[in-house]
Motif scaffolding. Structure first.
Motif, PDB file in Angstrom:
ATOM      1  N   ALA A   1     -33.723   5.578   1.678  1.00 62.04           N
ATOM      2  CA  ALA A   1     -32.922   6.750   2.060  1.00 62.04           C
ATOM      3  C   ALA A   1     -33.773   8.015   2.067  1.00 62.04           C
ATOM      4  O   ALA A   1     -33.675   8.849   2.985  1.00 62.04           O
ATOM      5  CB  ALA A   1     -31.739   6.907   1.104  1.00 62.04           C
ATOM      6  N   LEU A   2     -34.643   8.160   1.062  1.00 61.02           N
ATOM      7  CA  LEU A   2     -35.517   9.344   0.985  1.00 61.02           C
ATOM      8  C   LEU A   2     -36.578   9.326   2.088  1.00 61.02           C
ATOM      9  O   LEU A   2     -36.948  10.370   2.623  1.00 61.02           O
ATOM     10  CB  LEU A   2     -36.171   9.420  -0.398  1.00 61.02           C
ATOM     11  N   LEU A   3     -37.036   8.136   2.423  1.00 55.23           N
ATOM     12  CA  LEU A   3     -37.986   7.990   3.536  1.00 55.23           C
ATOM     13  C   LEU A   3     -37.344   8.456   4.846  1.00 55.23           C
ATOM     14  O   LEU A   3     -37.963   9.165   5.638  1.00 55.23           O
ATOM     15  CB  LEU A   3     -38.389   6.520   3.672  1.00 55.23           C
ATOM     16  N   ARG A   4     -36.094   8.046   5.044  1.00 54.06           N
ATOM     17  CA  ARG A   4     -35.379   8.458   6.267  1.00 54.06           C
ATOM     18  C   ARG A   4     -35.171   9.968   6.287  1.00 54.06           C
ATOM     19  O   ARG A   4     -35.250  10.605   7.334  1.00 54.06           O
ATOM     20  CB  ARG A   4     -34.030   7.732   6.348  1.00 54.06           C
ATOM     21  N   GLN A   5     -34.908  10.514   5.119  1.00 57.47           N
ATOM     22  CA  GLN A   5     -34.626  11.957   5.026  1.00 57.47           C
ATOM     23  C   GLN A   5     -35.882  12.803   5.233  1.00 57.47           C
ATOM     24  O   GLN A   5     -35.856  13.808   5.951  1.00 57.47           O
ATOM     25  CB  GLN A   5     -34.010  12.255   3.649  1.00 57.47           C
ATOM     26  N   HIS A   6     -36.997  12.375   4.618  1.00 59.10           N
ATOM     27  CA  HIS A   6     -38.195  13.223   4.604  1.00 59.10           C
ATOM     28  C   HIS A   6     -39.305  12.747   5.534  1.00 59.10           C
ATOM     29  O   HIS A   6     -40.304  13.444   5.707  1.00 59.10           O
ATOM     30  CB  HIS A   6     -38.749  13.319   3.169  1.00 59.10           C
TER      31      HIS A   6
END
Length: 202
Positions: A177-182
């Motif tokens: 999820a953080l990879l997708r966000q950042h």
């Protein structure tokens, strides 16, 4: 231990994560300084691993820790990068004055966790689940794991938005999820499918 042999246990840590280097360690234990509690690093708490790592470094006959970079992982693949890190760790152990002095009267046998040996000129055997069967491999698994965790804590300071301190780079739902966000950082492994998919979708 066969008195005519030095056993060098070797293991790696970090084949599965999406980020960071892969680490390997090589350890020759000193039979006159036994270390209690050695086990597969995955079965120990972080606190216990850290304590044992200090004990291994102070009591082992010789030890070495090495890594292969994210760039090497993406270039030669994770298996070859893991074997390369093992080669480097073994080379560090072989350069130890203790080991050099002992090789005049003893042979060295390398025992590696898993089913493949790195390309080395020494006698070597691969032992499946070796980290649960051979104490020197257990010790190596602890040094590799603690070194890699320390590196991920450092990456967490550098890239706090990815939560590396929590998931250590493994492909957890939170990490994805953080990879997708950042987006993808310089320390993510671009050859890994979840990271590659994000790059190709952007």
């Amino acid at each position: 231990m066969n008195p005519t042999h030095l056993i060098c246990g070797v293991d790696e840590a970090g084949r599965g994560p999406l980020a960071g280097a892969v680490y390997a360690a090589a350890v020759i234990l000193d039979p006159s300084k036994p270390i209690l509690g050695l086990a597969d690093s995955k079965k120990l708490s972080e606190k216990k691993r850290d304590a044992l790592a200090l004990e291994i470094k102070s009591h082992a006959f010789a030890w070495g820790i090495a890594h292969s970079t994210v760039e090497e992982i993406d270039t030669i693949n994770i298996l070859q990068a893991s074997l390369l890190a093992m080669q480097r760790a073994i080379a560090l152990v072989m350069s130890s004055e203790n080991v050099q002095a002992s090789l005049t009267k003893m042979q060295l046998l390398v025992q590696v966790d898993g089913n493949q040996c790195p390309k080395i000129s020494l006698p070597c055997e691969a032992i499946v689940k070796g980290d649960t069967k051979v104490q020197a491999i257990s010790a190596a698994s602890i040094l590799a794991k603690t070194a890699r965790d320390a590196a991920l804590y450092a990456l967490d300071q550098q890239y706090p938005m990815y939560g590396f301190a929590q998931h250590k780079g493994y492909p957890t739902a939170a990490h994805i999820a953080l990879l997708r966000q950042h987006g993808v950082s310089p320390v993510h492994r671009r050859s890994y499918a979840p990271v590659r998919a994000l790059i190709s979708n952007n």
